[in-house]
Write a protein that holds these residues in place. Structure first.
Motif, PDB file in Angstrom:
ATOM      1  N   ARG A   1     -23.679  17.157  42.961  1.00 20.57           N
ATOM      2  CA  ARG A   1     -22.234  17.035  42.834  1.00 20.57           C
ATOM      3  C   ARG A   1     -21.634  16.418  44.100  1.00 20.57           C
ATOM      4  O   ARG A   1     -22.271  16.327  45.140  1.00 20.57           O
ATOM      5  N   TYR A   2     -20.427  15.963  43.971  1.00 19.24           N
ATOM      6  CA  TYR A   2     -19.547  15.470  45.027  1.00 19.24           C
ATOM      7  C   TYR A   2     -20.223  14.450  45.952  1.00 19.24           C
ATOM      8  O   TYR A   2     -20.624  13.389  45.496  1.00 19.24           O
ATOM      9  N   VAL A   3     -20.385  14.762  47.243  1.00 13.52           N
ATOM     10  CA  VAL A   3     -20.992  13.791  48.159  1.00 13.52           C
ATOM     11  C   VAL A   3     -22.400  13.441  47.705  1.00 13.52           C
ATOM     12  O   VAL A   3     -22.807  12.270  47.721  1.00 13.52           O
TER      13      VAL A   3
ATOM     14  N   ASP B   1     -12.124  12.554  42.163  1.00  9.09           N
ATOM     15  CA  ASP B   1     -11.529  13.387  41.112  1.00  9.09           C
ATOM     16  C   ASP B   1     -12.387  14.612  40.814  1.00  9.09           C
ATOM     17  O   ASP B   1     -12.039  15.424  39.951  1.00  9.09           O
ATOM     18  N   ASP B   2     -13.505  14.746  41.532  1.00 12.08           N
ATOM     19  CA  ASP B   2     -14.400  15.882  41.335  1.00 12.08           C
ATOM     20  C   ASP B   2     -14.449  16.789  42.554  1.00 12.08           C
ATOM     21  O   ASP B   2     -15.411  17.536  42.739  1.00 12.08           O
TER      22      ASP B   2
ATOM     23  N   ALA C   1      -4.569  10.735  45.788  1.00 12.33           N
ATOM     24  CA  ALA C   1      -4.291  10.290  44.414  1.00 12.33           C
ATOM     25  C   ALA C   1      -5.491  10.563  43.507  1.00 12.33           C
ATOM     26  O   ALA C   1      -5.334  11.014  42.369  1.00 12.33           O
ATOM     27  N   GLU C   2      -6.688  10.303  44.002  1.00 14.54           N
ATOM     28  CA  GLU C   2      -7.888  10.552  43.202  1.00 14.54           C
ATOM     29  C   GLU C   2      -8.016  12.032  42.846  1.00 14.54           C
ATOM     30  O   GLU C   2      -8.269  12.396  41.695  1.00 14.54           O
ATOM     31  N   THR C   3      -7.830  12.884  43.830  1.00 16.02           N
ATOM     32  CA  THR C   3      -8.047  14.327  43.624  1.00 16.02           C
ATOM     33  C   THR C   3      -6.987  14.926  42.720  1.00 16.02           C
ATOM     34  O   THR C   3      -7.266  15.827  41.925  1.00 16.02           O
ATOM     35  N   LEU C   4      -5.771  14.449  42.839  1.00 21.16           N
ATOM     36  CA  LEU C   4      -4.695  15.001  42.025  1.00 21.16           C
ATOM     37  C   LEU C   4      -4.548  14.300  40.676  1.00 21.16           C
ATOM     38  O   LEU C   4      -3.588  14.545  39.945  1.00 21.16           O
TER      39      LEU C   4
END
Length: 303
Positions: A14-16, A172-173, A296-299
């Protein structure tokens, strides 16, 4: 990187980690992922299932495989590092551990902290602490990483590098919920708790941290290296970026002398100096340049 490498990523689901794997594949490297199998790896990746805390399970899963480099995304304790040293002796020439800015948790420096502030060769290791207790590990996150670094640094079985990653933003994740915490308080007008003296911190954009890890895998330097974008961000700057996505929202701060504070607010100053990475050949971007995009990506407001 000039040649294709045979890379093992421990964790990476996940993520990084998933971005790291995508970059390695795009660069033409052979990638194997080892984890407990909680989620499937991307196409083109060999998947090994094992509990990295279980030395026998880890050894059996690896079989006779050898690697040019191992990138360990989930080494949190000195016990895990000690197992890695035993299991990967003779299996790899290079070991990259993803560490953290929290190794500097006892620093309070007005100037960005350099790697020598925490020298792994001088960190005492206590393998008898409760490293099998998840609650203990969570409460001693920085100490666990420091001691894990020390265990790897003390070994001569393979070359080791410890990438001390700043607080990561973007995507976004993002599973931490930290920016969502601010967005909810800005939306409702609920006060945001910050220290009476609130220090700024260094951050890294998730894509840039993945790029740095992939780059590090193909280099040959050893020892700790700080991974952080240029510039330090305050809680107020972060909240201003979040408020831009909350119609009519406004951040209200509540300074507190003691007690719990919001996620990205700090009583001490321990921003990281990224000069070593620059001298080695990697240039990090400016945090203020990528911050609006990351928020913006995260929200969920990205393009």
């Amino acid at each position: 990187m000039e040649k294709a490498l045979n890379v093992l990523v421990i964790g990476g689901n996940r993520y990084v980690g998933k971005r790291l794997i995508a970059r390695l594949l795009a660069e033409g490297h052979r990638v194997t992922v080892l984890n407990r199998g909680s989620s499937p790896p991307p196409a083109g990746v060999e998947h090994l299932r094992a509990d990295r805390d279980d030395e026998r399970s880890l050894t059996e899963a690896l079989g006779s495989r050898v690697f040019d480099v191992v990138v360990d995304q989930v080494c949190y304790t000195p016990r895990q590092a000690a197992i890695a040293r035993r299991v990967f002796t003779g299996r790899t020439r290079r070991y990259v551990m993803t560490s953290t800015v929290e190794v500097y948790e006892y620093e309070d420096s007005p100037a960005p902290v350099r790697e020598e502030a925490v020298d792994p060769s001088t960190v005492p290791v206590d393998l008898d602490l409760a490293w099998d207790d998840p609650a203990f590990v969570e409460a001693h996150y920085g100490e666990g990483k420091r001691q894990a670094e020390a265990v790897l640094a003390a070994g001569a079985e393979f070359e080791s590098t410890m990438v001390r990653v700043a607080h990561v933003l973007g995507g976004d994740d993002d599973f931490t919920g930290r920016l969502a915490h601010y967005a909810e308080r800005i939306r409702t007008g609920e006060p945001i708790a910050v220290p009476a003296v609130n220090r700024p911190a260094t951050y890294g954009y998730v894509e840039e941290i993945a790029r740095f890890l992939a780059w590090t895998a193909g280099e040959d330097f050893t020892g700790p290296v700080n991974a952080a974008s240029r510039g330090m961000l305050s809680t107020e700057e972060l909240c201003a970026a979040v408020a831009a996505h909350v119609p009519g929202g406004r951040a209200v701060f509540r300074p507190v002398e003691v007690g719990e504070v919001s996620p990205f607010s700090f009583r001490r100053s321990y921003g990281m100096d990224n000069g070593r990475a620059a001298r080695l050949g990697f240039t990090f971007g400016d945090a203020r340049q990528w911050l609006p995009r990351a928020v913006a990506e995260t929200l969920g407001k990205g393009d």
